[in-house]
Design a protein around this motif. Structure first.
Motif, mmCIF file in Angstrom:
data_model
loop_
_atom_site.group_PDB
_atom_site.id
_atom_site.type_symbol
_atom_site.label_atom_id
_atom_site.label_comp_id
_atom_site.label_asym_id
_atom_site.label_seq_id
_atom_site.Cartn_x
_atom_site.Cartn_y
_atom_site.Cartn_z
ATOM 1 N N PRO A 80 61.500 -7.965 22.975
ATOM 2 C CA PRO A 80 60.094 -8.391 22.968
ATOM 3 C C PRO A 80 59.642 -8.854 21.578
ATOM 4 O O PRO A 80 58.651 -9.552 21.446
ATOM 5 N N GLU A 81 60.397 -8.506 20.544
ATOM 6 C CA GLU A 81 60.071 -8.896 19.172
ATOM 7 C C GLU A 81 60.632 -10.267 18.802
ATOM 8 O O GLU A 81 60.334 -10.790 17.733
ATOM 9 N N ARG A 82 61.442 -10.822 19.665
ATOM 10 C CA ARG A 82 62.125 -12.083 19.354
ATOM 11 C C ARG A 82 61.145 -13.179 18.948
ATOM 12 O O ARG A 82 61.329 -13.829 17.916
ATOM 13 N N GLU A 83 60.141 -13.412 19.748
ATOM 14 C CA GLU A 83 59.208 -14.514 19.471
ATOM 15 C C GLU A 83 58.454 -14.303 18.155
ATOM 16 O O GLU A 83 58.259 -15.252 17.402
ATOM 17 N N ARG A 84 58.030 -13.083 17.902
ATOM 18 C CA ARG A 84 57.297 -12.812 16.660
ATOM 19 C C ARG A 84 58.193 -13.051 15.440
ATOM 20 O O ARG A 84 57.771 -13.671 14.459
ATOM 21 N N LYS A 85 59.429 -12.597 15.504
ATOM 22 C CA LYS A 85 60.348 -12.744 14.374
ATOM 23 C C LYS A 85 60.813 -14.192 14.224
ATOM 24 O O LYS A 85 60.989 -14.676 13.103
ATOM 25 N N LEU A 86 60.987 -14.880 15.331
ATOM 26 C CA LEU A 86 61.322 -16.299 15.280
ATOM 27 C C LEU A 86 60.166 -17.091 14.665
ATOM 28 O O LEU A 86 60.375 -17.983 13.834
ATOM 29 N N LYS A 87 58.952 -16.749 15.061
ATOM 30 C CA LYS A 87 57.772 -17.420 14.505
ATOM 31 C C LYS A 87 57.718 -17.240 12.995
ATOM 32 O O LYS A 87 57.403 -18.177 12.256
ATOM 33 N N ARG A 88 58.069 -16.061 12.501
ATOM 34 C CA ARG A 88 58.072 -15.798 11.056
ATOM 35 C C ARG A 88 59.107 -16.669 10.350
ATOM 36 O O ARG A 88 58.824 -17.239 9.293
ATOM 37 N N VAL A 89 60.311 -16.773 10.923
ATOM 38 C CA VAL A 89 61.346 -17.634 10.331
ATOM 39 C C VAL A 89 60.837 -19.068 10.255
ATOM 40 O O VAL A 89 60.962 -19.736 9.220
ATOM 41 N N LYS A 90 60.234 -19.545 11.343
ATOM 42 C CA LYS A 90 59.745 -20.923 11.377
ATOM 43 C C LYS A 90 58.634 -21.137 10.346
ATOM 44 O O LYS A 90 58.638 -22.144 9.629
ATOM 45 N N GLU A 91 57.714 -20.200 10.251
ATOM 46 C CA GLU A 91 56.626 -20.323 9.273
ATOM 47 C C GLU A 91 57.182 -20.431 7.855
ATOM 48 O O GLU A 91 56.746 -21.275 7.068
ATOM 49 N N LEU A 92 58.110 -19.563 7.535
ATOM 50 C CA LEU A 92 58.689 -19.561 6.182
ATOM 51 C C LEU A 92 59.473 -20.839 5.916
ATOM 52 O O LEU A 92 59.374 -21.429 4.838
#
Length: 156
Positions: A80-92
């Motif tokens: 369930p954390e995949r999208e949140r952590k992926l979003k962080r990678v993309k933002e950075l």
């Protein structure tokens, strides 16, 4: 297989190999470094501590975020954390690569493509760091040759 996961695992591996090559430039007996069995995060922190003037740039944060996402997906593919952590990678990544040509197209691309670009960006940063590290190693080698001309040279 999930293409994004596949790209992430390969990209993470390439980043780790680059970190290993960098760390090896700063030690004289590499077998002890291998025996230390450092984690990815430990390698990042040591590498960052060796970065003379680039220890606080955003690529380190991006590398850490890639590692966090990789760890999440290595243990639970449908986390369930995949999208949140992926979003962080993309933002950075989008922050660090702002102004690069075709960035708007990358932003609209599938996650696997964005991850490939983010990992490639980190690999490019680490390649430049590796070249600086090799230059440092050559300087130390020259000092050793001048100080110890009667001793066999260390391998570069």
């Amino acid at each position: 297989m999930d293409e994004a996961v596949h790209v992430l695992l390969k990209g993470h591996l390439l980043i780790e190999e680059a970190l290993n090559r960098i760390l090896e430039q700063y030690v004289f007996h590499r077998e002890h470094l291998e025996d230390a069995r450092l984690t990815f995060n430990q390698k990042v922190l040591i590498g960052r501590s060796l970065a003379l003037r680039k220890n606080n740039i955003g690529e380190w944060e991006l590398i850490a975020a890639i590692n966090t996402l990789r760890n999440e997906l290595a243990h639970r593919l449908n986390s369930p954390e995949r999208e949140r952590k992926l979003k962080r990678v993309k933002e950075l990544y989008f922050r660090e690569a702002a102004g690069f040509p075709a960035m708007e197209e990358v932003k609209a691309a599938p996650d696997a493509h964005v991850l490939m670009n983010a990992c490639g960006h980190c690999a490019g940063f680490l390649l430049a760091f590796e070249e600086d590290s090799k230059m440092f190693r050559r300087m130390i080698h020259g000092m050793d040759r001048a100080s110890n001309p009667d001793q066999p040279p260390f391998d570069l």
